[in-house]
Design an enzyme around this catalytic site. Structure first.
Site, PDB file in Angstrom:
ATOM      1  N   CYS A 337      68.128   6.776  13.338  1.00 25.67           N
ATOM      2  CA  CYS A 337      68.693   7.464  14.501  1.00 25.67           C
ATOM      3  C   CYS A 337      67.729   7.643  15.679  1.00 25.67           C
ATOM      4  O   CYS A 337      68.154   7.641  16.829  1.00 25.67           O
ATOM      5  CB  CYS A 337      69.292   8.809  14.106  1.00 25.67           C
ATOM      6  SG  CYS A 337      68.475   9.651  12.770  1.00 25.67           S
ATOM      7  N   ARG A 366      62.503   5.162   1.845  1.00 22.26           N
ATOM      8  CA  ARG A 366      62.518   6.556   1.408  1.00 22.26           C
ATOM      9  C   ARG A 366      61.805   6.637   0.069  1.00 22.26           C
ATOM     10  O   ARG A 366      62.107   5.855  -0.838  1.00 22.26           O
ATOM     11  CB  ARG A 366      63.960   7.064   1.248  1.00 22.26           C
ATOM     12  CG  ARG A 366      64.726   6.984   2.552  1.00 22.26           C
ATOM     13  CD  ARG A 366      66.133   7.536   2.392  1.00 22.26           C
ATOM     14  NE  ARG A 366      66.855   7.351   3.648  1.00 22.26           N
ATOM     15  CZ  ARG A 366      68.137   7.653   3.818  1.00 22.26           C
ATOM     16  NH1 ARG A 366      68.830   8.162   2.819  1.00 22.26           N
ATOM     17  NH2 ARG A 366      68.723   7.464   4.979  1.00 22.26           N
ATOM     18  N   GLN A 384      70.427  -0.203   5.945  1.00 22.39           N
ATOM     19  CA  GLN A 384      71.687   0.476   6.246  1.00 22.39           C
ATOM     20  C   GLN A 384      72.448  -0.286   7.320  1.00 22.39           C
ATOM     21  O   GLN A 384      71.841  -0.814   8.245  1.00 22.39           O
ATOM     22  CB  GLN A 384      71.398   1.885   6.773  1.00 22.39           C
ATOM     23  CG  GLN A 384      70.795   2.811   5.735  1.00 22.39           C
ATOM     24  CD  GLN A 384      70.605   4.210   6.285  1.00 22.39           C
ATOM     25  OE1 GLN A 384      69.915   4.382   7.293  1.00 22.39           O
ATOM     26  NE2 GLN A 384      71.197   5.186   5.639  1.00 22.39           N
ATOM     27  N   ASP A 386      73.898   0.712   9.901  1.00 20.57           N
ATOM     28  CA  ASP A 386      73.889   2.020  10.541  1.00 20.57           C
ATOM     29  C   ASP A 386      74.378   1.961  11.982  1.00 20.57           C
ATOM     30  O   ASP A 386      74.076   1.015  12.702  1.00 20.57           O
ATOM     31  CB  ASP A 386      72.435   2.519  10.533  1.00 20.57           C
ATOM     32  CG  ASP A 386      72.361   4.029  10.551  1.00 20.57           C
ATOM     33  OD1 ASP A 386      73.411   4.689  10.585  1.00 20.57           O
ATOM     34  OD2 ASP A 386      71.231   4.553  10.536  1.00 20.57           O
ATOM     35  N   HIS A 388      75.116   4.714  15.454  1.00 16.92           N
ATOM     36  CA  HIS A 388      75.158   6.039  16.045  1.00 16.92           C
ATOM     37  C   HIS A 388      76.070   5.982  17.244  1.00 16.92           C
ATOM     38  O   HIS A 388      75.914   5.127  18.104  1.00 16.92           O
ATOM     39  CB  HIS A 388      73.750   6.506  16.412  1.00 16.92           C
ATOM     40  CG  HIS A 388      72.918   6.745  15.179  1.00 16.92           C
ATOM     41  ND1 HIS A 388      72.164   5.756  14.613  1.00 16.92           N
ATOM     42  CD2 HIS A 388      72.801   7.836  14.392  1.00 16.92           C
ATOM     43  CE1 HIS A 388      71.593   6.242  13.517  1.00 16.92           C
ATOM     44  NE2 HIS A 388      71.957   7.487  13.346  1.00 16.92           N
ATOM     45  N   LYS A 467      79.169  16.130   6.763  1.00 14.32           N
ATOM     46  CA  LYS A 467      79.512  14.713   6.650  1.00 14.32           C
ATOM     47  C   LYS A 467      80.750  14.475   5.793  1.00 14.32           C
ATOM     48  O   LYS A 467      81.130  15.313   4.983  1.00 14.32           O
ATOM     49  CB  LYS A 467      78.331  13.930   6.074  1.00 14.32           C
ATOM     50  CG  LYS A 467      77.849  14.436   4.715  1.00 14.32           C
ATOM     51  CD  LYS A 467      76.671  13.601   4.211  1.00 14.32           C
ATOM     52  CE  LYS A 467      76.232  14.062   2.835  1.00 14.32           C
ATOM     53  NZ  LYS A 467      75.260  13.203   2.203  1.00 14.32           N
ATOM     54  N   HIS A 513      76.592   9.892  13.124  1.00 11.94           N
ATOM     55  CA  HIS A 513      75.814   8.916  12.353  1.00 11.94           C
ATOM     56  C   HIS A 513      76.819   8.354  11.367  1.00 11.94           C
ATOM     57  O   HIS A 513      77.552   9.114  10.746  1.00 11.94           O
ATOM     58  CB  HIS A 513      74.721   9.577  11.507  1.00 11.94           C
ATOM     59  CG  HIS A 513      73.815  10.511  12.240  1.00 11.94           C
ATOM     60  ND1 HIS A 513      72.461  10.286  12.341  1.00 11.94           N
ATOM     61  CD2 HIS A 513      74.034  11.686  12.872  1.00 11.94           C
ATOM     62  CE1 HIS A 513      71.897  11.292  13.000  1.00 11.94           C
ATOM     63  NE2 HIS A 513      72.832  12.151  13.337  1.00 11.94           N
TER      64      HIS A 513
END
Length: 638
Positions: A337, A366, A384, A386, A388, A467, A513
């Site tokens: 992000c 991670r 990911q 991903d 935003h 979420k 997200h």
RNA sequence: GCCGUUGUAGCUCAGCUGGUAGAGCAGCUCACUCGUAAUGAGCAGGUCGUCCGUUCGAUUCGGAUCAACGGCUCCA
């Protein structure tokens, strides 16, 4: 003797003596029904089948062939297992809790003198069978709270004492069978004799009351079914599922590996695995572009100060990798992000520019705890899909629904069923109560509007916002979180993101997200199990193998292979001097969708003879026709 | 991170109570030129996860460590 009126679900009213039990009523209807009756619903409350009925009530018998009945049966099975363990190990073990779970039940024991192992299973099962056939009545008993505490304290059952002490009630119920007594709300089956098919499946550690601060207990997992045939069927299904384990198939199909030398939880993608994930990534890019997302790329490491500003340093540090060079500290990104916010912030934004939808196949790292790593499903470095979305508060609802629709479309392509969960504010979090309320309400109302069922997961949100999680199931019915939509008012605040509204004033955008597949690694893992390695043509790393019958056709077969590759088919040639049967067997084990057989007949006719991995042989076609067929199948995601 | 189990050739596994290891498949070589799930013969392949200790001697016993597996806690 006074009479009471019993209303059955079909509307029949029975006049019976006061004190009649549901089991009596079942028996009056039929002996078969009585044998199937595990408990009952009396005025919609679960009770034992042996509970005397005192007043006019509605009655629904709970039978073994319903999910509710099976759950009670398994709960009673858990008591039977605890009973057997107490008989065998006596005061060396203390009982704790033992509920029914999906596909079975477990019971947690505290024991310092003995470590349970699969070697104990047979002994315990034998004792369970013995106790079951003894036809022990299972009897409910209600006791004053303090009396129950005294009873269990006298038996040295400290965990039971603790459980009762935490109950804010005056009376508790106990269940006795033979010498065994357990604190339990019930209901239970009338007698141990009903329990006919059970099997211990595994032993594992589990924390008392699920907290890592508490003592480690020994958990015995087991399963139970109404009869031996169903138990056998279940065990066969487990065996079948093990065959599809993505870790096993990943090696057999040469998709990926892990290396001690490289480090735990770090995937090494082999050519076929890399092809598979690349195909998924290409699919994703196209689908995102179709929906108005823009592709972006951020750096792998960002200065630690930025992670401090975002709150990740305070809330997520123990999961992050850091590196220091020239006195400057950097954090390896665990999320994508930050760069996306920097893109937003790189210039002044108008409300006319919103929503901004930034998509990145972002590799994150991670530091997951060592014990949680699990093949591709839980790794330390992953990609990911991903995005935003920065939008105005007014656009939020539409954007959330757009993402939910996106998820639905994509899961449909793969044929996945999924469950939805709404997760709310956790203890460790940032942001104001008001923002959390608005964010949670936005997610909830979008969910409500879709009409899909969802569960609420209290306190399970991300640290920056609530979420919606989407969970899909693997071959063993374990649920894995893949897609997630997180609503965030906090990071835009921290990074002072703004847009100029139609009123000429600065306003704060909202940030969503979201991921669709979740992590490419995890999704590939679930996909492998979902398809048992038989990938549909459109994502099969190798779509076809050209097999010549003898050396005589080698040159032509190579030419066909080159031609198909030119036309976009992912094809390999197996021109080894081996028997056709042998080459087919190998291609079959590689789960290649099509084997293209070329012998003298095909060479003379300028064709190839496709054989599908299902065993079906198709009529000869020329290479161009086959390429066109593959292209059309892929277009339809088949 | 916690509890338990495991770690022998590329893979699947055997190797009783301590005396430095075997099988099948895969690989390589040779012969066979073969039509829809395994042709035959031969060869080669392991510092027994890593480190430390006990011992005349450790794959085998003890400890530590790493990794994997089954769970718990945590998570995409």
């Amino acid at each position: 003797m006074s009479k009471v009126k019993i209303t059955l679900p079909d509307g029949t009213v029975k006049d019976v003596d006061q004190g009649t039990t549901p089991l009596d009523i079942a028996l009056s209807i039929g002996a078969g029904l009585a044998r199937q009756t595990v408990a009952a619903r009396l005025d919609d409350c679960q009770v034992d089948a042996t509970t005397p009925i005192q007043q006019d009530s509605s009655l629904q018998l709970i039978t073994l062939n319903t999910p509710e009945g099976l759950e009670i049966y398994r709960h009673s099975s858990a008591h039977l297992m605890a009973h057997a363990v107490k008989e065998l190990f006596g005061n060396d073990v203390q009982v704790t809790i033992g509920p029914a779970i999906e596909d079975g039940f477990y019971y947690d024991f505290f024991c310092e003198t003995h470590t349970f192992s699969p070697d104990d299973f047979e002994l315990i099962e034998k004792k369970m069978a013995e106790l079951a056939s003894a036809d022990l009545p299972i009897v409910r008993e209600v006791m004053k709270r303090d009396d129950a505490i005294a009873l269990f304290r006298g038996m040295g059952e400290d965990y039971k004492v603790e459980l009762i002490q935490d109950l804010e009630v005056e009376e508790v119920s106990l269940y006795r069978q033979g010498s065994f007594v357990d604190l339990c709300r019930g209901p239970h089956i009338p007698s141990t004799k009903m329990l006919k098919a059970f099997k211990l499946t595994s032993v594992a550690g589990a924390y008392w009351r699920g907290s890592e601060d508490n003592a480690m207990l020994q958990r015995l997992y087991a399963t139970a079914f109404p009869d031996k045939k169903e138990l056998k069927k279940y065990l066969a299904r487990l065996e079948e599922a093990r065959k599809r384990d993505h870790r096993k198939l990943g090696r057999e199909l040469d998709l990926f590996s892990f290396s001690d030398e490289a480090g735990a939880g770090l995937v090494i993608w082999h050519p076929k695995g890399a092809m598979l994930r690349t195909l998924l990534e290409n699919f994703e890019r196209e689908e995102h572009l179709k929906r108005g997302y823009e592709l972006v790329v951020g750096p792998q490491i960002l200065r630690t100060e930025l992670w401090q500003k975002s709150g990740h340093f305070d809330n997520y540090r123990e999961n992050m990798y850091f590196t220091e060079v020239d006195g400057q500290s950097y954090g390896v990104k665990p999320m994508n992000c930050l760069a996306h916010m920097l893109i937003y912030k790189s210039k002044r934004r108008s409300y006319r520019d919103l929503p901004q939808r930034y998509f990145e196949l972002g590799m994150v790292h991670r530091h997951e705890k060592s014990g949680v790593l699990h093949g591709l499903l839980r790794v330390r470095g992953f990609t990911q899909d991903d995005a935003h979305i920065l939008c105005t508060p007014e656009q939020l609802d539409g954007e959330i629904k757009g993402v939910l629709k996106f998820i639905q479309d994509v899961m449909g392509v793969f044929g996945f069923e999924y469950e939805l969960e709404l997760s709310t504010r956790p203890d460790k979090s940032i942001g104001s109560e008001e923002d959390w309320g608005r964010a949670t309400a936005a997610l909830q109302s979008a969910l409500d509007d879709t009409g899909l069922p969802y569960d609420i997961n209290e306190g399970d949100g991300a640290f920056y916002g609530p979420k919606i999680d989407i969970k899909i199931k693997d071959a063993l019915d374990r649920k894995w979180q893949c897609a997630t939509i997180q609503c965030d008012f906090t990071l835009p605040e921290r990074f002072d993101l703004t847009y100029i509204g139609s009123d000429g004033e600065k306003h704060r955008p909202v940030m969503l997200h979201r991921v669709i597949l979740g992590a490419i690694e995890r999704f590939v893992g679930v996909l492998i199990e979902h398809y048992a390695g038989n990938f549909p043509l459109w994502i099969a790393p190798v779509q076809a193998k050209v097999l010549n019958v003898t050396d005589n056709q080698a040159a032509y077969a190579q030419q066909v292979c080159d031609q198909l590759r030119q036309q976009g088919v992912r094809v390999q040639a197996d021109l080894r001097n081996e028997k056709l049967g042998f080459k087919i067997r190998e291609a079959q084990m590689e789960k290649v969708p099509y084997m293209l057989v070329i012998g003298d007949k095909e060479m003379d006719a300028g064709t190839l003879s496709p054989r599908h991995r299902s065993g079906e042989t198709l009529d000869p076609v020329n290479p161009a026709e086959f390429a066109a067929f593959v292209k059309e199948e892929c277009r339809q995601y088949r």
